[in-house]
Design a protein around this motif. Structure first.
Motif, PDB file in Angstrom:
ATOM      1  N   ILE A   1       0.861  -1.194   0.000  1.00  0.00           N
ATOM      2  CA  ILE A   1       0.000   0.000   0.000  1.00  0.00           C
ATOM      3  C   ILE A   1       0.888   1.232   0.000  1.00  0.00           C
ATOM      4  O   ILE A   1       2.079   1.158   0.315  1.00  0.00           O
ATOM      5  CB  ILE A   1      -0.944   0.038   1.228  1.00  0.00           C
ATOM      6  N   PHE A   2       0.284   2.370  -0.356  1.00  0.00           N
ATOM      7  CA  PHE A   2       1.067   3.609  -0.356  1.00  0.00           C
ATOM      8  C   PHE A   2       0.147   4.808  -0.179  1.00  0.00           C
ATOM      9  O   PHE A   2      -1.078   4.693  -0.226  1.00  0.00           O
ATOM     10  CB  PHE A   2       1.888   3.732  -1.641  1.00  0.00           C
ATOM     11  N   GLU A   3       0.756   5.966   0.006  1.00  0.00           N
ATOM     12  CA  GLU A   3       0.060   7.240   0.017  1.00  0.00           C
ATOM     13  C   GLU A   3       0.813   8.210  -0.874  1.00  0.00           C
ATOM     14  O   GLU A   3       2.009   8.025  -1.167  1.00  0.00           O
ATOM     15  CB  GLU A   3      -0.046   7.824   1.433  1.00  0.00           C
ATOM     16  N   GLY A   4       0.121   9.254  -1.321  1.00  0.00           N
ATOM     17  CA  GLY A   4       0.751  10.340  -2.056  1.00  0.00           C
ATOM     18  C   GLY A   4       0.474  11.645  -1.333  1.00  0.00           C
ATOM     19  O   GLY A   4      -0.674  11.961  -1.039  1.00  0.00           O
ATOM     20  N   MET A   5       1.528  12.384  -1.015  1.00  0.00           N
ATOM     21  CA  MET A   5       1.400  13.634  -0.264  1.00  0.00           C
ATOM     22  C   MET A   5       2.377  14.647  -0.851  1.00  0.00           C
ATOM     23  O   MET A   5       3.235  14.304  -1.669  1.00  0.00           O
ATOM     24  CB  MET A   5       1.729  13.403   1.220  1.00  0.00           C
ATOM     25  N   LYS A   6       2.256  15.907  -0.405  1.00  0.00           N
ATOM     26  CA  LYS A   6       3.186  16.931  -0.875  1.00  0.00           C
ATOM     27  C   LYS A   6       3.571  17.892   0.243  1.00  0.00           C
ATOM     28  O   LYS A   6       2.787  18.155   1.155  1.00  0.00           O
ATOM     29  CB  LYS A   6       2.581  17.732  -2.037  1.00  0.00           C
ATOM     30  N   ALA A   7       4.798  18.414   0.109  1.00  0.00           N
ATOM     31  CA  ALA A   7       5.258  19.527   0.936  1.00  0.00           C
ATOM     32  C   ALA A   7       5.495  20.720   0.021  1.00  0.00           C
ATOM     33  O   ALA A   7       5.933  20.559  -1.123  1.00  0.00           O
ATOM     34  CB  ALA A   7       6.541  19.153   1.677  1.00  0.00           C
ATOM     35  N   PHE A   8       5.197  21.923   0.542  1.00  0.00           N
ATOM     36  CA  PHE A   8       5.315  23.151  -0.245  1.00  0.00           C
ATOM     37  C   PHE A   8       6.131  24.176   0.539  1.00  0.00           C
ATOM     38  O   PHE A   8       6.108  24.192   1.768  1.00  0.00           O
ATOM     39  CB  PHE A   8       3.928  23.734  -0.539  1.00  0.00           C
ATOM     40  N   LYS A   9       6.823  25.045  -0.188  1.00  0.00           N
ATOM     41  CA  LYS A   9       7.597  26.122   0.441  1.00  0.00           C
ATOM     42  C   LYS A   9       6.973  27.458   0.071  1.00  0.00           C
ATOM     43  O   LYS A   9       6.748  27.747  -1.116  1.00  0.00           O
ATOM     44  CB  LYS A   9       9.051  26.077   0.000  1.00  0.00           C
ATOM     45  N   ASP A  10       6.674  28.289   1.073  1.00  0.00           N
ATOM     46  CA  ASP A  10       6.056  29.583   0.802  1.00  0.00           C
ATOM     47  C   ASP A  10       7.112  30.642   0.508  1.00  0.00           C
ATOM     48  O   ASP A  10       8.326  30.371   0.509  1.00  0.00           O
ATOM     49  CB  ASP A  10       5.121  29.995   1.950  1.00  0.00           C
ATOM     50  N   ALA A  11       6.657  31.876   0.256  1.00  0.00           N
ATOM     51  CA  ALA A  11       7.558  32.958  -0.143  1.00  0.00           C
ATOM     52  C   ALA A  11       8.535  33.331   0.950  1.00  0.00           C
ATOM     53  O   ALA A  11       9.597  33.919   0.683  1.00  0.00           O
ATOM     54  CB  ALA A  11       6.742  34.178  -0.567  1.00  0.00           C
ATOM     55  N   GLN A  12       8.192  33.031   2.189  1.00  0.00           N
ATOM     56  CA  GLN A  12       9.060  33.338   3.324  1.00  0.00           C
ATOM     57  C   GLN A  12      10.050  32.215   3.623  1.00  0.00           C
ATOM     58  O   GLN A  12      10.858  32.317   4.556  1.00  0.00           O
ATOM     59  CB  GLN A  12       8.217  33.620   4.574  1.00  0.00           C
ATOM     60  N   GLY A  13       9.987  31.130   2.854  1.00  0.00           N
ATOM     61  CA  GLY A  13      10.905  30.029   3.056  1.00  0.00           C
ATOM     62  C   GLY A  13      10.413  28.978   4.027  1.00  0.00           C
ATOM     63  O   GLY A  13      11.147  28.046   4.363  1.00  0.00           O
ATOM     64  N   ASN A  14       9.170  29.105   4.497  1.00  0.00           N
ATOM     65  CA  ASN A  14       8.603  28.113   5.411  1.00  0.00           C
ATOM     66  C   ASN A  14       8.073  26.917   4.618  1.00  0.00           C
ATOM     67  O   ASN A  14       7.518  27.078   3.528  1.00  0.00           O
ATOM     68  CB  ASN A  14       7.462  28.729   6.225  1.00  0.00           C
ATOM     69  N   VAL A  15       8.209  25.736   5.183  1.00  0.00           N
ATOM     70  CA  VAL A  15       7.761  24.506   4.541  1.00  0.00           C
ATOM     71  C   VAL A  15       6.513  23.999   5.252  1.00  0.00           C
ATOM     72  O   VAL A  15       6.447  23.972   6.486  1.00  0.00           O
ATOM     73  CB  VAL A  15       8.869  23.428   4.574  1.00  0.00           C
ATOM     74  N   HIS A  16       5.501  23.609   4.460  1.00  0.00           N
ATOM     75  CA  HIS A  16       4.241  23.118   5.004  1.00  0.00           C
ATOM     76  C   HIS A  16       3.841  21.796   4.351  1.00  0.00           C
ATOM     77  O   HIS A  16       4.096  21.581   3.160  1.00  0.00           O
ATOM     78  CB  HIS A  16       3.105  24.131   4.774  1.00  0.00           C
ATOM     79  N   LEU A  17       3.187  20.951   5.114  1.00  0.00           N
ATOM     80  CA  LEU A  17       2.486  19.783   4.587  1.00  0.00           C
ATOM     81  C   LEU A  17       1.017  20.141   4.433  1.00  0.00           C
ATOM     82  O   LEU A  17       0.493  20.994   5.150  1.00  0.00           O
ATOM     83  CB  LEU A  17       2.625  18.590   5.532  1.00  0.00           C
ATOM     84  N   PHE A  18       0.336  19.468   3.501  1.00  0.00           N
ATOM     85  CA  PHE A  18      -1.080  19.724   3.251  1.00  0.00           C
ATOM     86  C   PHE A  18      -1.912  18.538   3.731  1.00  0.00           C
ATOM     87  O   PHE A  18      -1.802  17.442   3.189  1.00  0.00           O
ATOM     88  CB  PHE A  18      -1.322  19.971   1.759  1.00  0.00           C
ATOM     89  N   ARG A  19      -2.675  18.734   4.772  1.00  0.00           N
ATOM     90  CA  ARG A  19      -3.607  17.759   5.331  1.00  0.00           C
ATOM     91  C   ARG A  19      -2.958  16.389   5.578  1.00  0.00           C
ATOM     92  O   ARG A  19      -3.514  15.346   5.200  1.00  0.00           O
ATOM     93  CB  ARG A  19      -4.837  17.614   4.425  1.00  0.00           C
ATOM     94  N   PRO A  20      -1.788  16.342   6.223  1.00  0.00           N
ATOM     95  CA  PRO A  20      -1.089  15.048   6.370  1.00  0.00           C
ATOM     96  C   PRO A  20      -1.838  14.041   7.232  1.00  0.00           C
ATOM     97  O   PRO A  20      -1.706  12.829   7.014  1.00  0.00           O
ATOM     98  CB  PRO A  20       0.243  15.449   7.016  1.00  0.00           C
ATOM     99  N   GLU A  21      -2.595  14.502   8.207  1.00  0.00           N
ATOM    100  CA  GLU A  21      -3.302  13.557   9.071  1.00  0.00           C
ATOM    101  C   GLU A  21      -4.332  12.749   8.290  1.00  0.00           C
ATOM    102  O   GLU A  21      -4.571  11.570   8.589  1.00  0.00           O
ATOM    103  CB  GLU A  21      -3.983  14.292  10.227  1.00  0.00           C
TER     104      GLU A  21
END
Length: 353
Positions: free
Chosen positions: A71-91
């Motif tokens: 099994i697997f999942e597909g997720m993404k991390a993004f970097k904003d203009a300030q250089g902060n990294v976020h995950l989107f709805r990881p839970e």
């Protein structure tokens, strides 16, 4: 080698990030410096390890190769203009991962391994997350049956892993689809709602047939009658008839997509009439014939939003019209603004690393 929150970290001495051409990426072919690995053995999870990305050792008799427990999942991390990294709805991905695990008789992964391991791994390789619209770090948690032996029974040993790949846009060309009238993606009581590896393997042959006809994907229909829309390739499907947005309801044949749920919520936020109900091919063809079919688009983590420019169903071929108030364009922009932290995240979908 260091240990943090029961996660042992073996860091590379020199990163490959400086020698990677981020302007010429092939989706899913380039991977970051590190990966996470954790083994389930003797009825419990062992200590998780973050280590340099590389081959793993499994025996040729490992049950994943013979009985498909994967099994697997597909997720993404993004970097904003300030250089902060976020995950989107990881839970949401962690919850769905464990739903898939239960369906394939695999052990569930505790939050402290999945979520804490994911955050630690992304933080360690955060320089691989680049800025810019359409740019992200694709995250691939997966689990395989690693016990050796070819007896037809669930494995007694499993490997949970996470690998990460810098990514740009998934689809870059036009997308036209064939509506399935012979092959099926999933059946009642099966594993269609799980992200089981075999679901995708079974789609490759009919998709190759579609490619031979000049179509890029398939809209899957129900296995019993082939009368109702279910999914679009590896994505959930949305259809706009008039100003109403329609999507197939989540059930044991259809993946409960995170992007799908996000689009439904955004539609409600913008007072767009959205319904989760069965949509028949006949209804869509009739709407196309009388000019009421405005849009078809797919949603998924890798592709986000993919407009369908045209489709074929048996002898009926239809090209979608250009619309000024495209829902696909609206939702893609809204999701992009959330991903890159450009707007207020009122639903608290982002998790900062």
């Amino acid at each position: 080698m260091t240990s943090t929150h029961d996660i042992v970290v073996d860091q590379v001495q020199e990163s490959r990030v400086g020698t990677t051409n981020f302007d010429n990426l092939i989706f899913g072919k380039t991977f970051t410096d590190h990966m996470l690995e954790c083994t389930w053995r003797d009825g419990k999870w062992e200590t998780a390890h973050i280590k340099p990305y590389g081959p793993i050792m499994v025996e040729p008799s490992s049950k994943v190769f013979h009985y498909g427990q994967a099994i697997f999942e597909g997720m993404k991390a993004f970097k904003d203009a300030q250089g902060n990294v976020h995950l989107f709805r990881p839970e949401d991905n962690w919850i769905r991962f464990n739903e898939s695990a239960k369906r394939l008789a695999m052990p569930t992964v505790p939050e402290e391994i999945f979520m804490d391991g994911l955050k630690k791994l992304v933080d360690l390789d955060r320089e691989w997350v680049r800025q810019g619209d359409g740019v992200s770090l694709y995250l691939r948690p997966f689990m395989i049956a690693s016990e050796n032996g070819v007896a037809a029974a669930p494995s007694t040993e499993y490997k949970f892993m996470i690998v990460m790949s810098p990514a740009r846009a998934y689809y870059r060309g036009d997308v036209r689809v064939i509506i399935a009238s012979q092959f099926s993606r999933a059946a009642d009581g099966g594993v269609g709602y799980a992200k089981a590896a075999g679901n995708y393997a079974a789609s490759f042959y009919p998709n190759n047939l579609a490619l031979e006809e000049g179509y890029q994907q398939i809209i899957w229909t129900d296995a019993a009658t082939h009368e109702y829309l279910e999914e679009a390739g590896t994505m959930n499907i949305f259809v706009r008839i008039g100003d109403k947005l329609l999507t197939s309801p989540h059930n044991d044949r259809i993946l409960n997509g995170v992007t799908r749920r996000s689009v439904i919520q955004l539609a409600k936020d913008h007072n767009i009439d959205v319904e989760e109900r069965r949509v028949s091919v006949k209804e869509m063809n009739e709407a196309a014939a009388n000019g009421e079919l405005k849009e078809i688009f797919g949603t998924g983590t890798a592709a986000v939003i993919v407009p369908v420019l045209g489709y074929k169903h048996e002898d009926f071929v239809h090209d979608l019209p250009a619309v000024d108030d495209s829902y696909a364009t609206l939702f893609k922009q809204k999701l992009s603004d959330i991903h890159y932290n450009r707007v207020n995240d009122e639903h608290e979908w982002l998790v900062k690393i």
